[in-house]
Design an enzyme around this catalytic site. Structure first.
Site, PDB file in Angstrom:
ATOM      1  N   GLY A 195      27.514  37.707  40.864  1.00  0.00           N
ATOM      2  CA  GLY A 195      27.705  36.331  41.321  1.00  0.00           C
ATOM      3  C   GLY A 195      26.392  35.594  41.492  1.00  0.00           C
ATOM      4  N   GLU A 214      39.727  28.690  46.741  1.00  0.00           N
ATOM      5  CA  GLU A 214      40.763  28.666  45.723  1.00  0.00           C
ATOM      6  C   GLU A 214      42.118  28.683  46.414  1.00  0.00           C
ATOM      7  OE1 GLU A 214      39.671  30.692  41.899  1.00  0.00           O
ATOM      8  OE2 GLU A 214      38.532  31.953  43.276  1.00  0.00           O
ATOM      9  N   CYS A 236      39.210  42.590  46.981  1.00  0.00           N
ATOM     10  CA  CYS A 236      38.030  42.030  47.646  1.00  0.00           C
ATOM     11  C   CYS A 236      38.259  41.841  49.144  1.00  0.00           C
ATOM     12  CB  CYS A 236      37.665  40.689  47.009  1.00  0.00           C
ATOM     13  SG  CYS A 236      37.166  40.789  45.288  1.00  0.00           S
ATOM     14  N   ASN A 259      40.482  43.664  38.903  1.00  0.00           N
ATOM     15  CA  ASN A 259      41.434  44.199  39.888  1.00  0.00           C
ATOM     16  C   ASN A 259      42.745  43.413  39.942  1.00  0.00           C
ATOM     17  OD1 ASN A 259      39.957  42.047  41.032  1.00  0.00           O
ATOM     18  ND2 ASN A 259      40.356  42.769  43.109  1.00  0.00           N
ATOM     19  N   GLU A 293      33.785  33.834  44.481  1.00  0.00           N
ATOM     20  CA  GLU A 293      34.566  34.706  45.373  1.00  0.00           C
ATOM     21  C   GLU A 293      34.061  36.109  45.123  1.00  0.00           C
ATOM     22  OE1 GLU A 293      37.014  37.475  46.384  1.00  0.00           O
ATOM     23  OE2 GLU A 293      38.526  36.506  45.118  1.00  0.00           O
TER      24      GLU A 293
END
Length: 497
Positions: A250, A478, A301, A169, A267
């Site tokens: 994940g 991050e 997200c 994305n 994430e």
């Protein structure tokens, strides 16, 4: 629009591709053909057709890349000074800006987003390298007071070889988000971009090489998650994995890394609420809600994908928001409409399935709800900006991430009820709060379980602001100085004197 951008767009629509697109892996400072000789196609979502081919890697390619990163970790890169790393990162930022127009056009073609969104992503990537260039020579340890007979200090060391699994994305800016702090800390890296959007990571590696990054410090292996991603995150020489993607993948990444006691930053998904109280600035909040969910066709997200709104303003707000959603233009990203394409046919079918299920269950579709094509070509993968009204707390449209331009509306009877609804999913990535009462806003910000909270402006912040999730949305941060922590290990040195 600049002459260069216009020329690139004209070239694409005349030829169906662009000259000079990367086809191979980037390993040890040079292009490498896939070990198995396999290739894949990358698609332009705006037209729904392939426009380029790229290397489809395997475990052998991963082995080459990780070994190159490991050698570089023990070579000149580890012996260089932080100031030298800083200069390379600054030159990389300059290189990104110098190639910004070409990068943005390629990102639009690979991903489907609008040209203006891709241009913003490129600017963000340059800023990330600039920011971490400034941080590279300011990493330092501490001293501890143990009394007159001891000297004790901590040292920050690079964690080693890092793996970066990049989503489709935001392929360019997410690659920069993980890579820039890893390099600033002195690590080396192997990037695995999503197979839907492989080009920008390869272009970034080439820019870094031109900026003076030594061979092997940054490597890119393209291909599928099964053949490239899985062996990369499970490799014993990888000491940290940064992953952005789905909860399911994940979890698998974390399990694979655990076998080597490799640290991870995850994430993951989100179902982020926009909590709108009755005393908000109605006009400004409606406009903010529009872009919180429909930017990048909702494929974010941290998108504001749930509207949790007080009952007294619910009807008017939804009516006006639906009217604005219906005004938005869709089309090929290079034509710069309001909303671009869905990035893959698979994702379009997922979004469509959720909405058709809602319609079959009698849920009110206040806006959108249909698959579309580019009005100019009759092709491409598009979905109308959609509003699903008055959903129950446990409805799957509230509890599950759709990852598209679909807003789920929940009605609250009070600020306290809104808080309960906001925290009522297994996700905790982001949240927005809209009210003129700063005390209410700060109390809600304190009590909402999310990694970041925006007050009266969704997506507020910048590269300086830490970003990450709670609960099923992952862990680790991050961006900002927090983004450096994952790439450093702490060594304590104590001497008796």
């Amino acid at each position: 629009m600049s002459n260069e951008t216009e020329a690139l767009i004209a070239e694409y629509f005349a030829t169906g591709t662009l000259a000079g697109l990367p086809r191979d892996h980037w390993i040890d400072g040079q292009w490498h053909a896939a070990a198995g000789g396999d290739a894949m196609e990358t698609f332009d979502p705006g037209l729904g057709r392939a426009f380029a081919a790229f290397a489809s890697g395997c475990e052998q390619d991963v082995e080459l890349a990780v070994n190159a990163a490991d050698r570089a970790m023990r070579g000149p890169w580890s012996k260089g000074t932080p100031a030298e790393r800083s200069r390379i990162l600054l030159r990389a930022a300059e290189g990104i800006r110098a190639n910004a127009e070409r990068l943005a056009v390629i990102e639009t073609l690979d991903n489907g987003k609008t040209l203006s969104e891709a241009q913003s992503d490129v600017r963000s990537a340059a800023r990330l390298f600039e920011y971490y260039a400034g941080a590279a020579d300011k990493l330092h340890g501490e001293t501890m007071a143990l009394g007159p007979d001891y000297v004790s200090q901590t040292m920050l060391e690079p964690v080693g070889v890092t793996a970066h699994v990049i989503p489709w994305n935001y392929p360019f800016s997410t690659a920069a988000r993980g890579l820039a702090p890893a390099l600033a800390a002195g690590c080396t890296a192997v990037l695995k971009p999503a197979e839907q959007t492989p080009l920008s990571a390869l272009l970034l590696a080439q820019i870094l090489h031109q900026a003076g990054l030594p061979a092997g410090v940054c490597n890119v292996v393209t291909g599928t998650g099964a053949k490239v991603g899985a062996p990369l995150v499970a490799h014993p020489k990888v000491r940290h994995v940064t992953f952005t993607g789905s909860v399911q993948t994940g979890s698998a990444v974390m399990q694979a890394a655990a076998r080597n006691i490799t640290s991870v930053t995850l994430e993951l998904g989100g179902k982020s609420p926009m909590v709108v109280l009755a005393d908000c600035d109605l006009d400004a909040t409606i406009e903010d809600a529009l872009w919180a969910i429909y930017s990048n066709a909702g494929q974010i997200c941290s998108a504001g994908s749930r509207l949790v709104i007080e009952r007294s303003i619910h009807a008017e707000f939804v009516e006006r928001l639906a009217a604005r959603a219906n005004q938005l233009t869709l089309g090929h990203g290079l034509k710069n409409p309001n909303i671009g394409a869905i990035s893959s046919l698979q994702q379009l079918e997922k979004i469509s399935g959720y909405v058709e299920d809602a319609r079959a269950r009698g849920i009110k579709v206040a806006a959108g709800g249909t698959r579309l094509t580019d009005p100019a070509s009759g092709s491409g993968w598009f979905f109308a900006p959609t509003l699903l009204d008055n959903l129950r707390p446990m409805d799957r449209l509230v509890q599950e991430e759709i990852f598209g331009p679909v807003l789920a509306v929940q009605v609250a009877d009070s600020a306290e009820h809104a808080l309960e609804l906001a925290n009522g999913t297994p996700f905790g990535l982001a949240a927005g709060i809209y009210t003129r009462d700063i005390t209410k806003a700060l109390r809600l910000a304190r009590d909402i379980d999310a990694g970041q909270v925006y007050i009266n402006e969704y997506y507020a912040g910048g590269v300086e602001t830490p970003f990450g999730g709670n609960k099923l949305s992952g862990f680790g941060r991050e961006k900002g100085l927090e983004g450096l922590r994952s790439y450093c290990r702490v060594k304590a040195v104590t001497a008796r004197i």
